[in-house]
Write an enzyme that holds these catalytic residues in place. Structure first.
Site, short mmCIF file in Angstrom:
data_model
loop_
_atom_site.label_atom_id
_atom_site.label_comp_id
_atom_site.label_asym_id
_atom_site.label_seq_id
_atom_site.Cartn_x
_atom_site.Cartn_y
_atom_site.Cartn_z
N TYR A 168 0.84 -1.20 0.00
CA TYR A 168 0.00 0.00 0.00
C TYR A 168 0.88 1.26 0.00
CZ TYR A 168 -3.74 3.18 1.60
OH TYR A 168 -4.65 4.21 1.73
N ASP A 169 1.82 1.32 0.95
CA ASP A 169 2.61 2.55 1.12
C ASP A 169 3.46 2.83 -0.13
OD1 ASP A 169 1.65 1.94 3.61
OD2 ASP A 169 3.56 2.11 4.66
N GLY A 177 3.08 1.44 -3.11
CA GLY A 177 2.18 1.60 -4.27
C GLY A 177 1.74 3.05 -4.38
N ARG A 210 -11.05 -1.04 9.57
CA ARG A 210 -10.30 0.06 10.16
C ARG A 210 -10.87 0.37 11.54
NH1 ARG A 210 -9.94 3.96 4.98
NH2 ARG A 210 -11.73 2.69 4.38
N VAL A 229 -12.16 2.89 13.41
CA VAL A 229 -13.40 3.55 13.85
C VAL A 229 -14.60 2.63 13.61
CG1 VAL A 229 -14.95 5.50 13.47
CG2 VAL A 229 -12.47 5.87 13.52
N ASN A 287 -14.55 -0.67 13.21
CA ASN A 287 -14.44 -1.84 14.09
C ASN A 287 -14.97 -1.53 15.48
OD1 ASN A 287 -13.28 -3.55 12.26
ND2 ASN A 287 -11.39 -3.89 13.40
N PHE A 288 -14.50 -0.43 16.08
CA PHE A 288 -14.88 -0.13 17.47
C PHE A 288 -16.39 0.12 17.58
CE2 PHE A 288 -10.51 1.57 19.23
CZ PHE A 288 -9.96 0.32 19.03
N GLY A 330 -2.53 0.32 22.81
CA GLY A 330 -3.47 1.42 22.56
C GLY A 330 -2.85 2.80 22.73
N THR A 387 -1.03 6.74 18.27
CA THR A 387 -1.98 7.82 18.02
C THR A 387 -2.38 7.88 16.54
OG1 THR A 387 -0.35 9.54 17.50
CG2 THR A 387 -0.89 9.21 19.84
#
Ligand code: NAD
Ligand code: UDP
Length: 327
Positions: A148-149, A151, A189, A191, A193-194, A210, A213
């Site tokens: 990804y990065d 690419g 991702r 947000v 998921n939570f 956790g 950041t």
């Protein structure tokens, strides 16, 4: 935005960000072609646009050439969640690199202005904080996130080479973590998921301790930034960081979601994925100065809208893009 109506191609248009952009462009009266292979999305995000005369849906893969007469191209096609982009890493590189070549070729032929959805991931696990556009990044080129990065980094290279060599009118935005309605409930991702875990009473999965950041931008703010960049004077090619500089630990995010949903879910800790960046926060000075843009929606307000969205959908209507697990 300029007043004349445009023919706009949006690749990845059925995805989270693409569907919001399609909506904005259809509402503005433009002629929109939404192109997608539906790898990480479903028609549900754009189904309400299908009967509009100025909206057209094309099932197509950007690794193959595509021909159409257009005035603007927004190139968003690419899986964005680590769990899905790592599922078929080679395909992820092809999507970024061959997708960029195909769309830049189309822009060159049609003289369309072309926009690239790049990412804060080009900074890798950054040693500079917050990250300005001048920072060249710290990416592991052979790691699990490299598909990804790297690419996306190569796509940026192609954009600037087509600009220098062929005079293509380019815009490159580096997007920092963005969230909101129309994220796929199984996107993977943090947000989504939570929130899904909290509202369905499952444990909240924190990777690592956790303390890492992220800076979370609400989707409406981001789309405003996209449009301002596309409509800026031609010399404003970017790259421009677009994101919300408010920085939160992943544990703080989990606690906010639990509090806002009134959930009884417990926090559980899982191994930190390899090469997971420890910190990330955009320096948005260029966006402020060149685009007059800054985010307006604080995390608590955006989370409330996103929680409301996920409470309104029926999970049974969604298919998991992959069963892959993040490593
Ligand atoms: P998403 O997964 O919801 O959307 C991506 C869309 O691209 C999906 O509809 C998917 O089916 C489509 N797609 C994937 N591969 C394709 C291919 N080969 N051909 C055609 N379509 C293909 O993700 P998103 O969050 O909407 O991300 C959109 C773009 O923004 C991506 O390029 C992503 O890298 C970039 N971005 C997003 C974020 C973010 O926080 N949302 C951050 C940085 C960069
Ligand atoms: N994360 C987490 N639990 C999850 C999903 C993600 O703790 O269920 C973490 C992940 O390890 C990363 C951060 O949240 O540190 C953001 O992850 P995401 O996949 O949303 O995007 P990234 O910024 O890593 O591309």
């Amino acid at each position: 935005m300029s007043t004349h109506l445009k023919r706009i191609l949006i690749t990845g248009g059925a995805g989270f960000l693409g569907s919001h952009l399609c909506q904005r462009m259809v509402d503005a009266g433009h002629d929109v072609i939404c192109l997608d292979n539906f790898f990480t999305s479903q028609k549900s995000n754009i189904v309400h646009l299908l009967d509009k005369p100025n909206f057209e849906l094309v099932r197509h893969d950007v690794t193959q050439p595509f021909m159409a007469e257009v005035d603007e191209i927004y190139n968003l096609a690419c899986p964005a969640s680590p769990v899905h982009y790592q599922y078929n890493a080679i395909k992820t590189v092809k999507t970024s690199v061959m997708g960029a070549i195909n769309m830049l070729g189309l822009a060159k032929r049609t003289k369309a202005k072309i926009f690239q959805a790049s990412t804060s991931e080009v900074y890798g696990d950054p040693e500079i904080h917050p990250q300005p556009e001048s920072y060249r990044g710290s990416v592991n080129p052979i790691g699990l996130r490299a598909c990804y990065d790297e690419g996306k980094r190569c796509a940026e290279t192609l954009f600037f080479d087509y600009h220098r060599q062929n005079g293509v009118n380019i815009r490159v935005v580096r997007i920092f973590n963005t969230y909101g309605p129309h994220m796929h409930p199984y996107d993977g991702r943090v947000v989504s998921n939570f929130i899904i875990q909290a509202i369905s009473g499952q444990d909240i999965t924190i990777y690592g301790d956790g303390s890492q950041t992220r800076s979370f931008c609400y989707v409406d703010d981001l789309i405003n930034g996209f449009i301002k960049l596309m409509d800026a004077p031609d010399e404003v090619t970017g790259p421009v960081n677009i994101g919300n500089p408010g920085e939160f630990t992943i544990k703080q995010l989990a606690e906010m979601v639990i509090e806002m949903t009134g959930s009884k879910s417990k926090l559980i800790y899982k191994p930190l994925p390899k090469d997971d960046p420890t910190q990330r926060k955009p320096d948005i000075t260029i966006a402020q100065e060149k685009l007059g843009w800054e985010p307006k929606i604080p995390l608590a307000e955006g989370l409330a809208k996103t929680i409301e969205y996920f409470q309104s959908i029926n999970l049974a209507d969604y298919r998991k893009p992959t069963d892959h697990e993040v490593q």
